[in-house]
Design an enzyme around this catalytic site. Structure first.
Site, PDB file in Angstrom:
ATOM      1  N   LEU A  75       3.805  28.467 -10.787  1.00 50.60           N
ATOM      2  CA  LEU A  75       4.213  28.765 -12.171  1.00 50.60           C
ATOM      3  C   LEU A  75       3.033  29.222 -13.031  1.00 50.60           C
ATOM      4  CD1 LEU A  75       6.778  25.911 -12.996  1.00 50.60           C
ATOM      5  CD2 LEU A  75       7.274  28.306 -12.502  1.00 50.60           C
ATOM      6  N   GLU A  99       0.829  -1.210   0.000  1.00 48.09           N
ATOM      7  CA  GLU A  99       0.000   0.000   0.000  1.00 48.09           C
ATOM      8  C   GLU A  99       0.865   1.263   0.000  1.00 48.09           C
ATOM      9  OE1 GLU A  99      -3.228   2.412   2.742  1.00 48.09           O
ATOM     10  OE2 GLU A  99      -2.894   0.315   3.198  1.00 48.09           O
TER      11      GLU A  99
END
Ligand SMILES: Cc1cc2nc3c(=O)[nH]c(=O)nc-3n(C[C@H](O)[C@H](O)[C@H](O)COP(=O)(O)OP(=O)(O)OC[C@H]3O[C@@H](n4cnc5c(N)ncnc54)[C@H](O)[C@@H]3O)c2cc1C
Length: 388
Positions: A338, A243
């Site tokens: 950005l 997991e």
């Protein structure tokens, strides 16, 4: 293509899975994100295509393929940009079905694993409780033997697929006087009397249903015990390695997706008479982020290979999740920056990516718990052994 790990067959699978997602999933994602409910038809389609059985034994309908098909499955799921949709799919396969496959007997596998592979039954894994998730051994849900039955009482919370799944893999105390040695694993049909679920509202992973589940004198036959009584904690810990690697891979894939998008964006957006990708400050930021993504990705691939070879990778999987999820949050945050104001807008991918990514450092073992495990292994020389 990284030819150290991926063959041409792997890449052909990547292309066909990506095309499938584009055609069958992407058109529905915004709706599922809004409703918090994934339409049932897509589960069936995944099943028909064999996507839920990549890693499962052939005798129960699986394809028994190597782990790099799973890696591709996980990476491409991240790139549809719905952490919730991806979670619903991978939690079904790599949380619920892993227990059914590893601890279920032939009867249970025929009844639950085969329909899970075919997309006819959806599963969930119920470990966390309202009183605490990190301290698994401290769970309070009980399973008391009475004649040929067990009676389950207690509650679970934050369960992925907790509301719409057809069956529940449930950890409960068969010996209330013990901590980890008192835990056993059961499989319970959703329709069993006394099982009820409430849907939870949450920051991200909005397409997936996350449920709080109550068990009120739920009577199940003793045949629904999976594996041996009292071994549940070891089973849970064993599967945590997979997991945690899954969550590490998810993290590098969503960071990569964010970065690819942001690089494209800054190559088109103009400021001060040139495209953004000509500004050194931004170029260096991209270089830093790309290096971090690549480092995590290579590490994750290398431990996937070791897992595939049968090695027990508890420490490395913990490291994978710890660093990859932290890196993903930071890279996605950087990519959002950005995009300027557009990064904050819902019609651009970064807003959803950022809130979905945040779960990485919480679910499946928090970063603090992972540091505890790693510290115990490298400082105290503690060893974890496989349960099966
Ligand atoms: C969207 C979502 C989906 C999830 N899906 C599932 C699922 O399908 N099945 C399932 O069983 N669970 C699921 N979880 C639960 C998840 O695994 C738990 O939230 C997680 O393990 C932490 O448990 P907790 O929330 O009870 O936090 P707590 O255990 O209460 O911890 C609270 C804080 O204390 C810190 N802390 C606790 N103990 C220590 C310690 N010893 N040292 C240092 N710090 C510590 C934790 O790191 C955390 O920061 C899901 C959670 C979310 C949010």
């Amino acid at each position: 293509m990284n030819s150290m790990y991926f063959t041409e067959e792997h890449e052909a699978f990547r292309k066909s899975f990506r095309d499938f997602l584009k055609k069958e999933v992407v058109p529905h994602i915004n709706k599922w994100e809004k409703t918090g409910t994934i339409d049932r038809f897509i589960w069936k389609k995944f099943g028909e295509m064999g996507y839920f059985g990549l890693h499962s034994p052939e005798e129960y309908g699986g394809l028994n393929l190597d782990i790099f098909y799973t890696i591709i499955f996980l990476e491409e799921l991240q790139k549809v940009n719905s952490g919730g949709f991806a979670a619903a799919m991978w939690a079904h396969v790599y949380l619920a079905m892993t227990h059914v496959n590893k601890e279920g007997n032939d009867h249970i596998k025929k009844k639950y694993l085969t329909p899970s592979i075919h997309g006819d039954k959806i599963g969930c894994l119920c470990i966390t409780e309202p009183f605490g998730g990190s301290d698994v051994a401290g769970m309070r849900t009980t399973a008391i033997k009475k004649g040929d039955n067990y009676i389950i009482n207690g509650s679970k919370t934050f369960i992925t697929n907790g509301v719409y799944s057809d069956y529940l893999v449930v950890a409960a105390k068969t010996d209330t006087t013990s901590r980890n040695k008192g835990i056993s694993i059961f499989i319970i049909d959703r329709e069993t009397k006394g099982v009820s679920a409430t849907k939870l509202d949450k920051l991200g992973w909005r397409a997936s249903d996350t449920g709080e589940i109550a068990f009120d004198n739920v009577v199940i036959p003793e045949q629904n015990l999976m594996g041996e009584e009292g071994k549940g904690f070891s089973y849970i810990m064993s599967h945590f390695a997979l997991e945690r690697l899954v969550m590490g891979v998810n993290a590098h894939a969503r960071a990569e997706f964010a970065l690819e998008y942001a690089i494209q964006y800054i190559s088109e957006r103009q400021a001060f008479g040139k495209t953004l990708d000509k500004f050194q400050a931004l170029r260096h930021k991209v270089a830093d982020m790309a290096s971090e993504v690549e480092m995590c990705k290579e590490f994750n691939y290398s431990i996937a290979k070791r897992l595939n070879e049968g090695q027990y990778i508890v420490k490395e999987a913990s490291m994978s999740k710890l660093l990859s999820t932290k890196m993903a949050d930071s890279v996605i945050n950087g990519c959002l920056q950005l995009l300027g104001g557009y990064g904050y807008m819902e019609e651009y991918p970064m807003a959803r990516l950022l809130r979905d990514s945040r779960l990485g450092q919480i679910g499946g073992g928090t970063s603090e718990i992972l540091r505890e495990i790693i510290a115990k292994m490298i400082i105290d020389k503690k060893e974890y052994k496989p349960a099966t």
